[in-house]
Design an enzyme around this catalytic site. Structure first.
Site, short mmCIF file in Angstrom:
data_model
loop_
_atom_site.label_atom_id
_atom_site.label_comp_id
_atom_site.label_asym_id
_atom_site.label_seq_id
_atom_site.Cartn_x
_atom_site.Cartn_y
_atom_site.Cartn_z
N HIS A 125 0.82 -1.21 0.00
CA HIS A 125 0.00 0.00 0.00
C HIS A 125 0.85 1.26 0.00
CE1 HIS A 125 0.77 0.62 4.29
NE2 HIS A 125 0.31 -0.59 4.56
N CYS A 147 2.61 -4.98 6.67
CA CYS A 147 2.44 -4.75 5.23
C CYS A 147 3.72 -4.24 4.60
CB CYS A 147 1.32 -3.73 5.00
SG CYS A 147 -0.31 -4.32 5.52
#
Length: 172
Positions: A125, A147
């Site tokens: 992301h 992430c």
């Protein structure tokens, strides 16, 4: 129409266009197919590959506890292993995100054996959408909960270039 009404209307239009410019750009890509992604956690690099050729390379931030593989929900680690890109979220709390199929069967078995929840929701992301979260992310490398984070302009490229079903390998 009086001047005040005209001025208010013009102001409203300008503010709407400013909001639109803050939303993600959906780019198109017509180059060589991205056949796989490789993350080298030690080097903090993400590579978009066309077979054995590197198409693009990005610097990444990882989970706040970057050493070792993810083993349990909340451990702050980025997984290691082979997965696939399995979803995308244009309305993410980050500037676009694409999902990684963590946990796989091996991750689930290892977590069960350890008596823990393996966690999930691992994504590549962009930066956080909320200003206070962006400040925190800028202060340190490896700020995510597990992430892989890139710059906003970079996730826009990745989002356009990578298709669902593409293999991603995360290496120590």
């Amino acid at each position: 129409m009086n001047r005040r009404a005209f001025g208010m209307g013009a102001l409203a239009m300008l503010s709407l266009s400013a909001c639109a410019s803050a939303s993600p750009r959906f780019l198109s890509y017509s180059g060589p197919e991205v056949t796989s992604l490789v993350v080298n956690k030690g080097a903090r690099k993400l590579y978009l590959m066309h077979h054995d050729q590197v198409l693009k390379e990005y610097k990444v931030d990882l989970g706040f506890s970057p050493n070792g593989t993810k083993g349990a929900r909340g451990d702050g680690r980025t997984p290691e292993g082979t997965y696939v890109i399995d979803r995308r979220n244009p309305r993410s709390q980050f500037h676009l995100s694409i999902g990684i199929s963590y946990p796989n069967a091996q991750d689930i078995a290892a977590a069960r054996a350890a008596g823990v929840d393996p966690g999930g929701d691992i994504f590549i992301h962009g930066q956080p959408n909320k200003r206070k979260d962006r400040k925190r992310a800028r202060k340190t490398d490896d700020w995510t909960a597990g992430c892989i984070a890139v710059k906003n302009e970079e996730i826009e490229e990745i989002y356009a270039m990578v298709k669902d079903g593409t293999t991603i390998t995360l290496r120590p």
